[in-house]
Design an enzyme around this catalytic site. Structure first.
Site, PDB file in Angstrom:
ATOM      1  N   ALA A  26      57.780  43.984  17.543  1.00 27.22           N
ATOM      2  CA  ALA A  26      57.959  45.427  17.740  1.00 27.22           C
ATOM      3  C   ALA A  26      59.412  45.871  17.773  1.00 27.22           C
ATOM      4  CB  ALA A  26      57.224  45.933  18.980  1.00 27.22           C
ATOM      5  N   CYS A  27      60.317  45.025  18.214  1.00 25.82           N
ATOM      6  CA  CYS A  27      61.747  45.314  18.202  1.00 25.82           C
ATOM      7  C   CYS A  27      62.443  43.993  18.463  1.00 25.82           C
ATOM      8  CB  CYS A  27      62.114  46.347  19.266  1.00 25.82           C
ATOM      9  SG  CYS A  27      61.855  45.765  20.952  1.00 25.82           S
ATOM     10  N   PHE A  28      63.767  43.997  18.591  1.00 20.72           N
ATOM     11  CA  PHE A  28      64.373  42.694  18.874  1.00 20.72           C
ATOM     12  C   PHE A  28      65.245  42.632  20.125  1.00 20.72           C
ATOM     13  CE2 PHE A  28      67.132  43.642  14.842  1.00 20.72           C
ATOM     14  CZ  PHE A  28      67.878  44.608  15.499  1.00 20.72           C
TER      15      PHE A  28
ATOM     16  N   CYS B 147      63.001  48.806  24.367  1.00 18.15           N
ATOM     17  CA  CYS B 147      64.008  48.636  23.304  1.00 18.15           C
ATOM     18  C   CYS B 147      64.727  49.945  23.028  1.00 18.15           C
ATOM     19  CB  CYS B 147      63.331  48.141  22.031  1.00 18.15           C
ATOM     20  SG  CYS B 147      63.016  46.362  22.082  1.00 18.15           S
TER      21      CYS B 147
END
Length: 233
Positions: free
Chosen positions: A36-38, A233
């Site tokens: 989903a994000c980092f 995030c």
């Protein structure tokens, strides 16, 4: 040499530390996930026992030299080097499933993917996906794909949570750049500063990480302050 810094409205004098654990020798294995994000996975995995290094970037697509503003068909991804004697791939998969919504329908940039590096990882990924599917009401969107070229994200994305504490970065002799991606200490602190891992774990490795007590106290206070908070995030 003494380095004077101001941190969290406190004037601290931090001794430059000659034994900071930036580099960890020895063989490692790779794990690569898109969840989903980092920024959040970088903190979660960085503080996991057995994880040696982390870096964030873009993977899964065909566009050459993707950037954050021009990803093309790539997905935000975390790449992990881990010591298989200290943490198993199955345990890393547990973190994957437990720390993002694998049923969320999103754009390709933020989708859920397990990139496997060998047949063993592929089999374990497929096994755990089937187990998770039985628990969920909604269909899981997670893809299981072979790992391809990993493109490093821009420097300001690497260890993003740690970089929000520039005086701490300075105290451990780091600045944005290649070393932030390879530093074991940066990976650990990137999780600790947002409360991941807990005080007991942190205290258990302070000496190994090479931190002096004044710097350790700053990190310990952050662990206490931020423990249990939901990362966004």
């Amino acid at each position: 040499m003494i380095l004077s810094i101001s941190m969290f409205n406190e004037n601290l004098t931090v001794q430059k530390m000659p034994s900071l654990l930036h580099d960890v020798p020895g063989p490692t294995r790779k794990a690569t996930f898109a969840m989903a994000c980092f920024w959040e996975p970088d903190a979660i995995y960085g503080a996991r026992k057995g994880v040696v290094r982390t870096r964030v970037g873009y993977s899964g697509g065909t566009k050459q030299n993707p950037t954050y503003k021009d990803l093309g068909d790539h997905t935000e991804t975390i790449d992990i080097d881990y010591d298989a004697n200290e943490v198993t791939y199955s345990e890393l998969l547990d973190l994957f499933w437990n720390n993002h919504d694998a049923t969320a329908k999103t754009t390709l940039q933020y989708t859920s993917i397990i990139f496997y590096h060998d047949n063993e990882q592929k089999c374990l990924a497929e096994k755990t996906l089937a187990e998770e599917a039985r628990k969920k009401k909604d269909p899981i969107v997670t893809k299981i794909l072979p790992a391809t070229t990993f493109h490093d994200a821009e420097d300001y994305h690497q260890k993003y949570r740690l970089q929000q504490h520039p005086t701490l970065m300075k105290a451990i002799n780091l600045e944005p750049g290649p070393k932030v991606k390879t530093s074991h200490l940066a990976a650990r602190l990137n999780g600790y500063v947002v409360g991941i891992g807990g005080v007991e774990q942190f205290d258990g490795e302070v000496k190994k990480l090479g931190l002096d007590e004044k710097t350790a106290k700053v990190v310990r206070d952050l662990v206490e302050k931020n423990k249990g908070q939901r990362l966004v995030c």
